[in-house]
Design an enzyme around this catalytic site. Sequence first.
Site, PDB file in Angstrom:
ATOM      1  N   GLY A 131       0.835  -1.203   0.000  1.00 28.07           N
ATOM      2  CA  GLY A 131       0.000   0.000   0.000  1.00 28.07           C
ATOM      3  C   GLY A 131       0.870   1.253   0.000  1.00 28.07           C
ATOM      4  O   GLY A 131       2.088   1.184   0.136  1.00 28.07           O
TER       5      GLY A 131
ATOM      6  N   ASP B 202      -4.876 -12.338   5.130  1.00 33.49           N
ATOM      7  CA  ASP B 202      -6.154 -11.797   4.661  1.00 33.49           C
ATOM      8  C   ASP B 202      -6.942 -11.372   5.894  1.00 33.49           C
ATOM      9  O   ASP B 202      -7.273 -12.202   6.752  1.00 33.49           O
ATOM     10  CB  ASP B 202      -6.902 -12.896   3.870  1.00 33.49           C
ATOM     11  CG  ASP B 202      -8.229 -12.378   3.334  1.00 33.49           C
ATOM     12  OD1 ASP B 202      -8.660 -11.274   3.738  1.00 33.49           O
ATOM     13  OD2 ASP B 202      -8.837 -13.088   2.514  1.00 33.49           O
TER      14      ASP B 202
ATOM     15  N   ALA C  97      -5.647  -1.699   4.849  1.00 36.53           N
ATOM     16  CA  ALA C  97      -7.001  -1.166   5.030  1.00 36.53           C
ATOM     17  C   ALA C  97      -7.822  -1.405   3.779  1.00 36.53           C
ATOM     18  O   ALA C  97      -7.271  -1.652   2.703  1.00 36.53           O
ATOM     19  CB  ALA C  97      -6.952   0.339   5.322  1.00 36.53           C
ATOM     20  N   TYR C  98      -9.129  -1.323   3.939  1.00 37.39           N
ATOM     21  CA  TYR C  98     -10.043  -1.310   2.789  1.00 37.39           C
ATOM     22  C   TYR C  98     -10.299   0.165   2.511  1.00 37.39           C
ATOM     23  O   TYR C  98     -11.003   0.836   3.276  1.00 37.39           O
ATOM     24  CB  TYR C  98     -11.335  -2.049   3.142  1.00 37.39           C
ATOM     25  CG  TYR C  98     -12.284  -2.200   1.976  1.00 37.39           C
ATOM     26  CD1 TYR C  98     -12.274  -3.363   1.217  1.00 37.39           C
ATOM     27  CD2 TYR C  98     -13.178  -1.193   1.629  1.00 37.39           C
ATOM     28  CE1 TYR C  98     -13.146  -3.516   0.132  1.00 37.39           C
ATOM     29  CE2 TYR C  98     -14.038  -1.332   0.558  1.00 37.39           C
ATOM     30  CZ  TYR C  98     -14.022  -2.498  -0.185  1.00 37.39           C
ATOM     31  OH  TYR C  98     -14.872  -2.640  -1.247  1.00 37.39           O
ATOM     32  N   THR C  99      -9.695   0.700   1.445  1.00 37.77           N
ATOM     33  CA  THR C  99      -9.724   2.146   1.213  1.00 37.77           C
ATOM     34  C   THR C  99     -10.628   2.565   0.042  1.00 37.77           C
ATOM     35  O   THR C  99     -10.612   3.727  -0.345  1.00 37.77           O
ATOM     36  CB  THR C  99      -8.288   2.682   0.969  1.00 37.77           C
ATOM     37  OG1 THR C  99      -7.690   1.919  -0.086  1.00 37.77           O
ATOM     38  CG2 THR C  99      -7.432   2.591   2.209  1.00 37.77           C
TER      39      THR C  99
ATOM     40  N   THR D  25      -8.582   7.923   9.892  1.00 35.22           N
ATOM     41  CA  THR D  25      -8.947   8.852   8.814  1.00 35.22           C
ATOM     42  C   THR D  25      -9.741  10.068   9.286  1.00 35.22           C
ATOM     43  O   THR D  25     -10.473   9.991  10.287  1.00 35.22           O
ATOM     44  CB  THR D  25      -9.781   8.079   7.762  1.00 35.22           C
ATOM     45  OG1 THR D  25     -10.314   8.995   6.816  1.00 35.22           O
ATOM     46  CG2 THR D  25     -10.935   7.322   8.398  1.00 35.22           C
TER      47      THR D  25
ATOM     48  N   TYR E 262     -17.185   3.585   4.951  1.00 31.94           N
ATOM     49  CA  TYR E 262     -15.738   3.540   5.192  1.00 31.94           C
ATOM     50  C   TYR E 262     -15.397   4.205   6.539  1.00 31.94           C
ATOM     51  O   TYR E 262     -14.676   3.627   7.367  1.00 31.94           O
ATOM     52  CB  TYR E 262     -15.010   4.235   4.035  1.00 31.94           C
ATOM     53  CG  TYR E 262     -13.549   4.523   4.291  1.00 31.94           C
ATOM     54  CD1 TYR E 262     -12.588   3.514   4.219  1.00 31.94           C
ATOM     55  CD2 TYR E 262     -13.118   5.814   4.595  1.00 31.94           C
ATOM     56  CE1 TYR E 262     -11.245   3.786   4.457  1.00 31.94           C
ATOM     57  CE2 TYR E 262     -11.781   6.098   4.821  1.00 31.94           C
ATOM     58  CZ  TYR E 262     -10.844   5.079   4.753  1.00 31.94           C
ATOM     59  OH  TYR E 262      -9.517   5.355   4.983  1.00 31.94           O
TER      60      TYR E 262
ATOM     61  N   TYR F 242      -3.421   3.317  11.424  1.00 29.68           N
ATOM     62  CA  TYR F 242      -3.818   4.552  10.736  1.00 29.68           C
ATOM     63  C   TYR F 242      -5.333   4.654  10.650  1.00 29.68           C
ATOM     64  O   TYR F 242      -6.018   3.680  10.335  1.00 29.68           O
ATOM     65  CB  TYR F 242      -3.207   4.603   9.328  1.00 29.68           C
ATOM     66  CG  TYR F 242      -1.703   4.538   9.407  1.00 29.68           C
ATOM     67  CD1 TYR F 242      -0.969   5.666   9.759  1.00 29.68           C
ATOM     68  CD2 TYR F 242      -1.031   3.332   9.224  1.00 29.68           C
ATOM     69  CE1 TYR F 242       0.414   5.595   9.910  1.00 29.68           C
ATOM     70  CE2 TYR F 242       0.344   3.251   9.361  1.00 29.68           C
ATOM     71  CZ  TYR F 242       1.054   4.391   9.704  1.00 29.68           C
ATOM     72  OH  TYR F 242       2.411   4.328   9.859  1.00 29.68           O
TER      73      TYR F 242
ATOM     74  N   TRP G 245      -6.312  12.545   2.964  1.00 29.78           N
ATOM     75  CA  TRP G 245      -5.959  12.862   1.574  1.00 29.78           C
ATOM     76  C   TRP G 245      -4.552  12.351   1.230  1.00 29.78           C
ATOM     77  O   TRP G 245      -3.669  13.113   0.821  1.00 29.78           O
ATOM     78  CB  TRP G 245      -6.073  14.363   1.312  1.00 29.78           C
ATOM     79  CG  TRP G 245      -7.445  14.956   1.482  1.00 29.78           C
ATOM     80  CD1 TRP G 245      -8.478  14.468   2.228  1.00 29.78           C
ATOM     81  CD2 TRP G 245      -7.937  16.164   0.893  1.00 29.78           C
ATOM     82  NE1 TRP G 245      -9.576  15.297   2.137  1.00 29.78           N
ATOM     83  CE2 TRP G 245      -9.263  16.349   1.326  1.00 29.78           C
ATOM     84  CE3 TRP G 245      -7.376  17.124   0.050  1.00 29.78           C
ATOM     85  CZ2 TRP G 245     -10.045  17.431   0.936  1.00 29.78           C
ATOM     86  CZ3 TRP G 245      -8.157  18.214  -0.336  1.00 29.78           C
ATOM     87  CH2 TRP G 245      -9.469  18.368   0.105  1.00 29.78           C
TER      88      TRP G 245
END
Length: 297
Positions: A13, A38, A62-64, A103, A127, A101, A152
């Site tokens: 990533g 996974d 992460a699932y972004t 957001t 999300y 991390y 961002w």
Amino acid sequence: MSIPKILVFGRVGQVGWELRHKLACIGRVVSVDYPEIDFSKPDTIRAAVRAAEPNVIINAAAYTAVDKAETTPDPAWAINATGPGVIAEEAKRLGALMVHYSTDYVYNGAKPSPWVETDAPGPLNVYGQTKLAGDEAIAAVGGDYVILRTSWVYGARGANFLLTMLRLAKERPELRIVDDQTGSPTTSECIAQATAQIVAQVLAPAGGLNGRSGVYHLTSSGATTWFGFAKTFLSKQPAVPKLTPIPTSEYPVPARRPVNSVLSCQRIADTFGVRMPPWEDALDLVLETLSEASATK
Ligand SMILES: NC(=O)c1ccc[n+]([C@@H]2O[C@H](COP(=O)([O-])OP(=O)(O)OC[C@H]3O[C@@H](n4cnc5c(N)ncnc54)[C@H](OP(=O)(O)O)[C@@H]3O)[C@@H](O)[C@H]2O)c1
């Protein structure tokens, strides 16, 4: 003293890739990624931690896919909420520090001034809900943890707004870009550098986290809109398409975004001495990396 071991989840990533480079002089970095681990299969997370027995675990996986999460929420919940909780349990069992991390999308964007860590979250999209649940799961485990809420994210590699806009600028005569969402573009390199600074402090001989577990904002300083960000880097390119600022209402996407995503980074400065550069300065470094890379092609 033996060399500390640092386990990084999310090797390929944006942030994970930079972490491997910035952490290399601090400890022995072991990095893993999908599909060998996974996050929708917690046993694979536990097995990776038990094989490495690290002193520090950093979760950059992460699932972004913010819009996709609206229609396929299950993987987002597994990867962003359940997985981090499992890592936190494993970290606590080992007495390891966990860095994770989060957001700006955990906030609803309605505050007119920069968000502080004590503000109530109120995610507007799936999300953001899953990321907030991940933060809460880590805190509930109660080990040593540092959650870094950033925004961002972009860099010279990976899937991000900068690289998408640079590509579209070559393909289209006009770009219409949202100009009523405000935030702080933050480079993956600066995020990784700041993380390395914190990890080095904790691993230092007289270090330790010493009660500093918690949530910290970590973004570049200053703020702009998506339009302002794009205009700044596109105006430095040899050929610039017509750039048109538009309201969010003219760019409908499945997930709602916060209007004001600007985060105050005072707490991380006071606690760890981390001071991030103005977003324009960090952008110049990324553009320099990209132009060096194209010059050597
Ligand atoms: N991107 C942003 O603008 C932004 C903004 C605010 C906060 N953040 C947060 O910052 C952190 C880093 O983001 P990023 O932009 O570096 O993310 P990214 O580039 O999308 O990388 C995510 C990583 O997670 C891995 N991953 C995906 N599904 C997985 C699964 N089922 N099991 C294990 N690993 C899986 C990906 O592997 P594959 O590539 O193989 O799928 C990839 O290595 C995340 O916590 C993100 O929520 C990002």
